[in-house]
Structure formats: C-alpha cells, structure tokens
Design a protein around this motif. Structure first.
Motif, PDB file in Angstrom:
ATOM      1  N   GLY A 185      38.736  85.406 -35.219  1.00  0.00           N
ATOM      2  CA  GLY A 185      37.580  84.522 -35.086  1.00  0.00           C
ATOM      3  C   GLY A 185      36.294  85.013 -35.730  1.00  0.00           C
ATOM      4  O   GLY A 185      35.250  84.391 -35.572  1.00  0.00           O
ATOM      5  N   VAL A 186      36.360  86.104 -36.496  1.00  0.00           N
ATOM      6  CA  VAL A 186      35.122  86.642 -37.075  1.00  0.00           C
ATOM      7  C   VAL A 186      34.614  85.779 -38.230  1.00  0.00           C
ATOM      8  O   VAL A 186      33.410  85.747 -38.514  1.00  0.00           O
ATOM      9  CB  VAL A 186      35.316  88.120 -37.508  1.00  0.00           C
TER      10      VAL A 186
ATOM     11  N   LYS B 200      37.024  85.007 -41.305  1.00  0.00           N
ATOM     12  CA  LYS B 200      37.757  85.287 -42.552  1.00  0.00           C
ATOM     13  C   LYS B 200      38.189  83.995 -43.256  1.00  0.00           C
ATOM     14  O   LYS B 200      37.954  83.826 -44.454  1.00  0.00           O
ATOM     15  CB  LYS B 200      38.989  86.169 -42.246  1.00  0.00           C
TER      16      LYS B 200
ATOM     17  N   THR C 155      36.968  81.038 -42.740  1.00  0.00           N
ATOM     18  CA  THR C 155      35.728  80.340 -43.087  1.00  0.00           C
ATOM     19  C   THR C 155      35.188  80.849 -44.423  1.00  0.00           C
ATOM     20  O   THR C 155      34.755  80.067 -45.279  1.00  0.00           O
ATOM     21  CB  THR C 155      34.674  80.568 -41.977  1.00  0.00           C
TER      22      THR C 155
ATOM     23  N   LYS D  58      36.916  78.369 -32.266  1.00  0.00           N
ATOM     24  CA  LYS D  58      37.584  77.240 -32.890  1.00  0.00           C
ATOM     25  C   LYS D  58      39.052  77.211 -32.493  1.00  0.00           C
ATOM     26  O   LYS D  58      39.614  78.217 -32.073  1.00  0.00           O
ATOM     27  CB  LYS D  58      37.377  77.231 -34.389  1.00  0.00           C
TER      28      LYS D  58
ATOM     29  N   THR E 128      44.028  79.470 -35.615  1.00  0.00           N
ATOM     30  CA  THR E 128      44.081  80.885 -35.979  1.00  0.00           C
ATOM     31  C   THR E 128      45.034  81.054 -37.153  1.00  0.00           C
ATOM     32  O   THR E 128      45.981  80.280 -37.312  1.00  0.00           O
ATOM     33  CB  THR E 128      44.517  81.751 -34.773  1.00  0.00           C
TER      34      THR E 128
ATOM     35  N   THR F 261      28.903  89.632 -39.600  1.00  0.00           N
ATOM     36  CA  THR F 261      28.530  88.236 -39.398  1.00  0.00           C
ATOM     37  C   THR F 261      27.571  88.119 -38.205  1.00  0.00           C
ATOM     38  O   THR F 261      27.307  89.094 -37.504  1.00  0.00           O
ATOM     39  CB  THR F 261      29.774  87.372 -39.108  1.00  0.00           C
ATOM     40  N   ARG F 262      27.069  86.929 -38.008  1.00  0.00           N
ATOM     41  CA  ARG F 262      26.278  86.605 -36.816  1.00  0.00           C
ATOM     42  C   ARG F 262      25.056  87.499 -36.634  1.00  0.00           C
ATOM     43  O   ARG F 262      24.718  87.904 -35.539  1.00  0.00           O
ATOM     44  CB  ARG F 262      27.159  86.651 -35.557  1.00  0.00           C
TER      45      ARG F 262
ATOM     46  N   GLU G 178      22.099  86.436 -37.651  1.00  0.00           N
ATOM     47  CA  GLU G 178      20.929  85.580 -37.841  1.00  0.00           C
ATOM     48  C   GLU G 178      19.896  85.699 -36.712  1.00  0.00           C
ATOM     49  O   GLU G 178      18.712  85.532 -36.932  1.00  0.00           O
ATOM     50  CB  GLU G 178      21.333  84.114 -38.083  1.00  0.00           C
TER      51      GLU G 178
ATOM     52  N   ALA H 233      26.366  89.122 -43.717  1.00  0.00           N
ATOM     53  CA  ALA H 233      26.672  87.882 -44.426  1.00  0.00           C
ATOM     54  C   ALA H 233      27.205  86.838 -43.458  1.00  0.00           C
ATOM     55  O   ALA H 233      27.965  87.144 -42.543  1.00  0.00           O
ATOM     56  CB  ALA H 233      27.692  88.128 -45.525  1.00  0.00           C
TER      57      ALA H 233
HETATM   58  N1  LIG Z   1      26.741  81.177 -35.946  1.00  0.00           N
HETATM   59  C1  LIG Z   1      27.621  81.801 -36.725  1.00  0.00           C
HETATM   60  N2  LIG Z   1      28.906  81.384 -36.702  1.00  0.00           N
HETATM   61  C2  LIG Z   1      29.781  82.021 -37.466  1.00  0.00           C
HETATM   62  C3  LIG Z   1      29.384  83.108 -38.282  1.00  0.00           C
HETATM   63  N3  LIG Z   1      30.486  83.574 -38.910  1.00  0.00           N
HETATM   64  C4  LIG Z   1      31.517  82.799 -38.517  1.00  0.00           C
HETATM   65  N4  LIG Z   1      31.106  81.844 -37.648  1.00  0.00           N
HETATM   66  C5  LIG Z   1      31.980  80.829 -37.011  1.00  0.00           C
HETATM   67  O1  LIG Z   1      33.055  81.515 -36.398  1.00  0.00           O
HETATM   68  C6  LIG Z   1      34.300  80.819 -36.622  1.00  0.00           C
HETATM   69  C7  LIG Z   1      35.252  81.726 -37.386  1.00  0.00           C
HETATM   70  O2  LIG Z   1      36.527  81.112 -37.465  1.00  0.00           O
HETATM   71  P1  LIG Z   1      37.640  81.525 -38.549  1.00  0.00           P
HETATM   72  O3  LIG Z   1      37.048  81.531 -39.908  1.00  0.00           O
HETATM   73  O4  LIG Z   1      38.804  80.674 -38.302  1.00  0.00           O
HETATM   74  O5  LIG Z   1      37.957  83.024 -38.128  1.00  0.00           O
HETATM   75  P2  LIG Z   1      39.126  83.969 -38.662  1.00  0.00           P
HETATM   76  O6  LIG Z   1      38.483  85.294 -38.897  1.00  0.00           O
HETATM   77  O7  LIG Z   1      39.823  83.347 -39.796  1.00  0.00           O
HETATM   78  O8  LIG Z   1      40.088  84.070 -37.384  1.00  0.00           O
HETATM   79  P3  LIG Z   1      41.691  84.373 -37.291  1.00  0.00           P
HETATM   80  O9  LIG Z   1      42.364  83.680 -38.418  1.00  0.00           O
HETATM   81  O10 LIG Z   1      42.085  83.801 -35.959  1.00  0.00           O
HETATM   82  O11 LIG Z   1      41.839  85.866 -37.321  1.00  0.00           O
HETATM   83  C8  LIG Z   1      33.957  79.561 -37.381  1.00  0.00           C
HETATM   84  O12 LIG Z   1      33.820  78.504 -36.456  1.00  0.00           O
HETATM   85  C9  LIG Z   1      32.614  79.912 -38.035  1.00  0.00           C
HETATM   86  O13 LIG Z   1      31.818  78.769 -38.258  1.00  0.00           O
HETATM   87  C10 LIG Z   1      28.001  83.520 -38.313  1.00  0.00           C
HETATM   88  O14 LIG Z   1      27.581  84.456 -39.016  1.00  0.00           O
HETATM   89  N5  LIG Z   1      27.169  82.825 -37.503  1.00  0.00           N
END
Ligand SMILES: Nc1nc2c(ncn2[C@@H]2O[C@H](COP(=O)(O)OP(=O)(O)OP(=O)(O)O)[C@@H](O)[C@H]2O)c(=O)[nH]1
Ligand SMILES: [Mg+2]
Length: 194
Positions: free
Chosen positions: A20-21, A23, A25, A55, A58, A136-137, A139, A168
């Motif tokens: 959920g970090v 990747k 996205t 979300k 996965t 991430t995150r 902001e 980033a």
């Molecule tokens: N507010 C905020 N939201 C973020 C940020 N980075 C990521 N997100 C949100 O966090 C979620 C990340 O979901 P994914 O991209 O599916 O994560 P993943 O790393 O692919 O997860 P797995 O495939 O399950 O390992 C999304 O809903 C993004 O919009 C950030 O810097 N700020």
C-alpha cells in the motif's frame, strides 16, 4: 501492446516496498503505455482487515509499464508485490540488472527500521549499490510525528554510503520521473547539487 517483458527496454527500474505504499500508483503515474497490472481484490488473497483509507486491491505479480526518458532511453518500470509471501515475483526482478526504488511510508517513525529490514530482504551490497529510497506521504511536513531525513540517512549509510533519499508522491508523474531518473543515475540536477 507491443511490449514483451524486458525484451524491448534498454533499462529497467523496479519498485519495491511495503503493502500500500504506492508502487502500483507510481507505475501508473509514469508509464507512457497502458500498464499491465497484476492487481487483485484484496479480500480474494486475505491480507487481513483493511484500514479505512486503504485501497481495495493488491499486487500479486509484476505490474509493468514503460517510460521513455528525455534523452530517448526506453525504460521498463516494474511494480512488485508488497506482501512478503509473494517474494518470488520480487526476487525475479531484483535478480535482473534493474535499478531499484525502495518506497517507504515517510510519515511513520517505524519506516526508518522498516527500510533497513527491506534492504536486508532484497539482497546484498551488489543490490544496494543500485538501490535508492523514496519516501511517500511527506506532504504534511509540520507533523511532529514525522521522522526526519537525518534519521533515515544515518540508518541507510551502512548499506550504501550516500544512498539517494528522496521525498516523492507516487501520484505525481513529475515526482516519479525524478525518482526514476535518480535510480537510473541520470538525474543531472541531483548530481549538480550533490
Ligand atoms: N496522500 C497520499 N496518498 C498516497 C501517497 N502515496 C500513495 N498514496 C495512496 O496510497 C495508495 C497506494 O496504493 P498502491 O499503489 O496500490 O500500493 P502498492 O504499493 O502497489 O501496494 P501492494 O501492491 O499491495 O504492495 C493509493 O491509494 C495512493 O493514492 C502520498 O504520498 N500521499
Ligand atoms: Mg501494487
């Protein structure tokens, strides 16, 4: 889609890090082509109770996108699964010559230690030499619970001296571009300011 995994790209960048970090996205944000995704509904792989903001999907294999750098280099961008039990998909990518971006939750103090655990998990100094860390995150920077970058730098130094450390937002294409250029060691801006 003309792309076959790994065969048409000159360089590859792999995104690794926790569930959920961001990747997947980040792959979607930067890719010039439709992303080939291996995401599934989380309940179908039972990752445990879902927190409100999480979300519903996965990654279970490799998410694949492509991006062409400003100087015309074709880059394969690979998103790996955050869940530990899908380690085989991750190690198949890390074993290649790919540059690696280790993504972390920049808003949690535990991430300092978690990044060290991930580095140990993904390999040895030959892997760390082609790895950078992106947080991430970040902001909400005034938040006092936020770990500072110095804490990360100190913890990462034993793995790779001066390991690049960036903040980033994976949702922002320009920020992901900066991360990928740094991972490819093509980021002239970063080099000049170093
Ligand atoms: N507010 C905020 N939201 C973020 C940020 N980075 C990521 N997100 C949100 O966090 C979620 C990340 O979901 P994914 O991209 O599916 O994560 P993943 O790393 O692919 O997860 P797995 O495939 O399950 O390992 C999304 O809903 C993004 O919009 C950030 O810097 N700020
Ligand atoms: Mg994913």
């Amino acid at each position: 889609m003309h792309s076959v995994l790994g065969s048409t790209t000159q360089r590859q960048v792999a995104f690794v890090g926790p569930l959920g970090v961001g990747k997947t996205t980040a792959v979607r944000a930067i890719s010039d082509v439709p992303v080939v995704s291996t995401e599934v509904i989380r309940s179908s792989v039972a990752v445990g109770p879902k927190r409100a903001a999480e979300k519903p999907t996965t990654t279970v294999g490799i998410d694949y996108g492509e991006w062409v750098t400003p100087d015309g280099t074709r880059v394969g961008v690979l998103g790996t699964p955050g869940q530990l039990r899908f380690a085989s998909a991750r190690s198949s990518v890390v074993a290649r010559r790919a540059s690696i971006v280790l993504w972390g939750f920049g808003d949690r103090p535990e991430t300092v230690e978690e990044m060290a655990e991930w580095l140990t998990r993904i390999g040895d100094e030959t892997v760390w030499a082609r790895t950078i860390v992106a947080l991430t995150r970040r902001e909400a920077r005034e938040d006092e619970a936020m770990p500072n970058l110095g804490d990360f730098r100190a913890r990462l130094a034993p793995f790779r001296p001066d390991m690049p450390l960036l903040e980033a937002d994976p949702r922002d294409r320009d920020q992901v571009v900066r991360v990928v250029l740094t991972a490819l060691d093509l980021n002239d801006d970063a080099k000049e300011s170093a």
